[in-house]
Design an enzyme around this catalytic site. Structure first.
Site, PDB file in Angstrom:
ATOM      1  N   LYS A   1       0.836  -1.215   0.000  1.00 35.32           N
ATOM      2  CA  LYS A   1       0.000   0.000   0.000  1.00 35.32           C
ATOM      3  C   LYS A   1       0.865   1.257   0.000  1.00 35.32           C
ATOM      4  CE  LYS A   1      -1.631   1.690   4.064  1.00 35.32           C
ATOM      5  NZ  LYS A   1      -1.332   3.118   4.226  1.00 35.32           N
ATOM      6  N   ASN A   2       1.872   1.280   0.875  1.00 32.82           N
ATOM      7  CA  ASN A   2       2.661   2.504   1.016  1.00 32.82           C
ATOM      8  C   ASN A   2       3.576   2.759  -0.176  1.00 32.82           C
ATOM      9  OD1 ASN A   2       1.403   2.930   3.402  1.00 32.82           O
ATOM     10  ND2 ASN A   2       3.176   2.574   4.714  1.00 32.82           N
TER      11      ASN A   2
ATOM     12  N   CYS B   1      -4.105  12.840  13.188  1.00 28.93           N
ATOM     13  CA  CYS B   1      -4.888  11.621  13.268  1.00 28.93           C
ATOM     14  C   CYS B   1      -4.620  10.991  14.619  1.00 28.93           C
ATOM     15  CB  CYS B   1      -4.576  10.675  12.120  1.00 28.93           C
ATOM     16  SG  CYS B   1      -2.952   9.981  12.206  1.00 28.93           S
TER      17      CYS B   1
ATOM     18  N   ARG C   1       1.319  14.746  13.430  1.00 26.88           N
ATOM     19  CA  ARG C   1       1.687  14.533  12.034  1.00 26.88           C
ATOM     20  C   ARG C   1       1.753  15.820  11.194  1.00 26.88           C
ATOM     21  NH1 ARG C   1      -0.586   8.894   9.863  1.00 26.88           N
ATOM     22  NH2 ARG C   1       1.441   8.876   8.882  1.00 26.88           N
TER      23      ARG C   1
ATOM     24  N   ASP D   1       5.118   0.744  12.062  1.00 27.43           N
ATOM     25  CA  ASP D   1       3.906   0.067  11.578  1.00 27.43           C
ATOM     26  C   ASP D   1       3.825  -1.391  12.039  1.00 27.43           C
ATOM     27  OD1 ASP D   1       3.081   2.379  10.418  1.00 27.43           O
ATOM     28  OD2 ASP D   1       3.426   1.773   8.342  1.00 27.43           O
TER      29      ASP D   1
ATOM     30  N   ARG E   1      -8.412  -0.219   5.358  1.00 29.04           N
ATOM     31  CA  ARG E   1      -7.586   0.800   4.693  1.00 29.04           C
ATOM     32  C   ARG E   1      -6.273   0.196   4.214  1.00 29.04           C
ATOM     33  NH1 ARG E   1      -5.743   5.393   7.901  1.00 29.04           N
ATOM     34  NH2 ARG E   1      -4.547   5.479   5.995  1.00 29.04           N
TER      35      ARG E   1
HETATM   36  C1  UD1 Z   1       4.678   6.846   6.300  1.00 25.03           C
HETATM   37  C2  UD1 Z   1       3.798   5.639   6.167  1.00 25.03           C
HETATM   38  C3  UD1 Z   1       3.265   5.215   7.531  1.00 25.03           C
HETATM   39  C4  UD1 Z   1       4.391   5.019   8.519  1.00 25.03           C
HETATM   40  C5  UD1 Z   1       5.317   6.240   8.532  1.00 25.03           C
HETATM   41  C6  UD1 Z   1       6.555   6.043   9.382  1.00 25.03           C
HETATM   42  C7  UD1 Z   1       2.822   5.945   3.960  1.00 25.03           C
HETATM   43  C8  UD1 Z   1       1.598   6.185   3.173  1.00 25.03           C
HETATM   44  N1  UD1 Z   1       2.675   5.978   5.292  1.00 25.03           N
HETATM   45  O1  UD1 Z   1       3.875   7.918   6.782  1.00 25.03           O
HETATM   46  O2  UD1 Z   1       2.541   3.994   7.365  1.00 25.03           O
HETATM   47  O3  UD1 Z   1       3.855   4.827   9.811  1.00 25.03           O
HETATM   48  O4  UD1 Z   1       5.744   6.557   7.199  1.00 25.03           O
HETATM   49  O5  UD1 Z   1       7.297   4.962   8.915  1.00 25.03           O
HETATM   50  O6  UD1 Z   1       3.878   5.674   3.429  1.00 25.03           O
HETATM   51  N2  UD1 Z   1       7.220  14.500  10.365  1.00 25.03           N
HETATM   52  C9  UD1 Z   1       7.499  15.819  10.612  1.00 25.03           C
HETATM   53  N3  UD1 Z   1       7.283  16.725   9.611  1.00 25.03           N
HETATM   54  C10 UD1 Z   1       6.826  16.374   8.373  1.00 25.03           C
HETATM   55  C11 UD1 Z   1       6.563  15.015   8.144  1.00 25.03           C
HETATM   56  C12 UD1 Z   1       6.772  14.101   9.159  1.00 25.03           C
HETATM   57  O7  UD1 Z   1       7.923  16.187  11.706  1.00 25.03           O
HETATM   58  O8  UD1 Z   1       6.663  17.238   7.518  1.00 25.03           O
HETATM   59  C13 UD1 Z   1       7.440  13.504  11.432  1.00 25.03           C
HETATM   60  C14 UD1 Z   1       6.203  12.693  11.772  1.00 25.03           C
HETATM   61  O9  UD1 Z   1       5.363  13.355  12.676  1.00 25.03           O
HETATM   62  C15 UD1 Z   1       6.819  11.425  12.340  1.00 25.03           C
HETATM   63  C16 UD1 Z   1       8.077  11.260  11.494  1.00 25.03           C
HETATM   64  O10 UD1 Z   1       8.364  12.562  10.955  1.00 25.03           O
HETATM   65  O11 UD1 Z   1       7.192  11.642  13.670  1.00 25.03           O
HETATM   66  C17 UD1 Z   1       7.970  10.260  10.381  1.00 25.03           C
HETATM   67  O12 UD1 Z   1       6.803  10.538   9.613  1.00 25.03           O
HETATM   68  P1  UD1 Z   1       6.706  10.256   8.063  1.00 25.03           P
HETATM   69  O13 UD1 Z   1       7.807   9.350   7.632  1.00 25.03           O
HETATM   70  O14 UD1 Z   1       6.523  11.538   7.337  1.00 25.03           O
HETATM   71  O15 UD1 Z   1       5.343   9.460   7.980  1.00 25.03           O
HETATM   72  P2  UD1 Z   1       4.426   9.420   6.718  1.00 25.03           P
HETATM   73  O16 UD1 Z   1       5.270   9.603   5.503  1.00 25.03           O
HETATM   74  O17 UD1 Z   1       3.262  10.318   6.914  1.00 25.03           O
END
Ligand code: UD1
Length: 420
Positions: A22-23, A116, A121, A307, A399
């Protein structure tokens, strides 16, 4: 709304086929917005999130079709650069249409995804990266409004407080593929799903090096073409079935898995005394005699995936001794703790740590799913609990897990879906 009803205590045995990731799929679908040519994506899981992304693509100008695991996307004559709140708020990954829209149309208006249940996030890293490429971005009325006179390559650092960001790296990499000049992303996410997106972009004609490492170099090109790509197997689904085998003291042959993507999980489970036999793209997981408690800390890839945190916690609930689980990506991702405790687990939360004292047996109870992976943890606990467990709000599970209940039933689990 549906719930899953599980009669615990059956040892799971047999074979299970892992679906496409999915990711990996969701950002690859966003990448179709970078070209007008037809794109084909294979081995796509049929999930609620897949359908949400297809709806977004249709609004943004793609005739997108999904048949027997194959998605085709081609221009539908509509030109639109606005992704609205209703669609984006249901799924965070949809925010990664921002980079492609900006690169293709020089403007984009995408709703902010919001927080969420697993935490705040933020999207600051996405915006930082896209600004570095020469775009102006403002936030108005809950929307992120981005404009550029033309994206230009830049050297940037994309690490945040909790390490790298998967979707921010994806967003910036996609935009940089069409920017003028060279972009270097330092502290890029190394997850296999990011590398898979890069492989797909390379098929489109992008010039990318270093994907899968913390430094990605992208030399922008003028245009990108259509592609035909098969997504990688879902490592989190595979990891979930590994735990299903162990928690029920079963013997499951997991097929279509890439063990290299699961090294941190394999390593931890081996430390716990689990027997894992790998052969090509298959893996057989069973318990030799007993499992030992383990300490697990979630980290960005190649560390232990956040995850998989809820699933490994379910296993530790029935492992004698004390295990400590530390969450370093989403320190509040512990909604499943209270539900597992309702099933008789002994888990104490202390800040980003969960201290799990293994009990002899869990007992079935009505529990509520709060997010995708927490739901998986509760289903796993239900498989081993004495009596009946009902997991409500399983739309979370839908999902991200393709046919989970059918796959578990195929392995012998007594599981059925009921209306709430
Ligand atoms: C992706 C995965 C999700 C997984 C996560 C962490 C997808 C669709 N989802 O989510 O299943 O749990 O990686 O492996 O691929 N952060 C910031 N600023 C930002 C973005 C992120 O501070 O602009 C922080 C987040 O709050 C979190 C960390 O960085 O603490 C990692 O998040 P991130 O890797 O961005 O998660 P997603 O890409 O949303």
């Amino acid at each position: 709304m549906d719930k899953l009803v599980i009669e615990g205590g059956v040892r799971l045995k047999g074979e299970v086929e892992i679906s496409g990731s999915k990711n990996a799929l969701l950002p690859i679908l966003a990448a179709t917005l970078l070209t007008d040519e037809p794109c084909v994506v294979r081995h796509c899981p049929s999930l609620r999130d897949t359908n949400t992304m297809l709806k977004i693509l249709r609004v943004l100008g793609k005739a997108a079709d999904f048949d027997k695991g194959v998605i085709t996307a081609a221009a539908n004559g509509v030109t639109n650069h606005v992704a609205d709140y209703k669609l984006v708020s249901t799924m965070r990954a949809s925010f990664c249409v921002l980079g492609p829209l900006l690169a293709k149309h020089k403007e984009a208006k995408v709703s902010l995804p919001g927080g969420c249940i697993i935490g705040v996030r933020p999207v600051d890293l996405h915006l930082k990266g896209l600004r570095a490429l020469g775009s102006e971005i403002s936030v108005e009325g809950g929307y992120c409004i981005a404009r550029t006179r033309g994206l230009r390559g830049a050297h940037m650092y994309l690490g945040g407080e909790y390490g790298s960001s998967v979707l921010a790296t994806d967003n910036v990499m996609m935009a940089a593929a069409l920017a003028k000049g060279t972009t270097i992303i330092e502290s890029a996410a190394c997850e296999p799903e990011v590398a898979d997106l890069a492989e797909c972009l390379i098929k489109m004609g992008a010039k990318i090096k270093g994907h899968g490492t913390p430094t990605i170099e992208i030399e922008g090109v003028k245009r990108l073409k259509g592609f035909d790509h098969t997504v990688i197997p879902d490592r989190i689904e595979a990891g979930t079935f590994m735990i299903a085998s162990l928690i029920t003291r079963g013997d499951i042959l997991i097929k279509n898995v890439n063990p290299r993507h699961l090294m941190s999980v394999i390593d931890k489970l081996q430390e716990a005394g689990v027997q894992i036999r790998m052969s090509g793209s298959s893996m057989r997981v069973s318990i030799k005699s007993h499992i030992r408690p383990i300490n697990v800390t979630t980290l960005p890839y190649p560390g232990f995936p956040t995850d998989m945190q809820a699933q490994v916690m379910a296993l530790m609930c029935i492992t004698p001794g004390i295990s400590v689980i530390t969450e370093k990506i989403y320190p509040d991702r512990f909604m499943h703790v209270a539900e597992l405790n309702r099933m008789g687990a002994h888990i104490q939360r202390e800040g980003p740590h969960a201290i799990v004292e293994g009990v002899k047996q869990l007992s079935g109870a009505p529990v509520m799913a709060s997010d995708l992976r927490a739901s998986a943890g509760l289903v796993l606990a239900g498989l081993v609990a004495k009596g009946t467990t009902s997991v409500s709000r399983i739309y979370h599970l839908e999902r991200g897990y393709e046919n989970m209940e059918r796959k578990l039933a195929g392995l012998g689990a007594k599981i059925r879906r009921e209306k709430e």
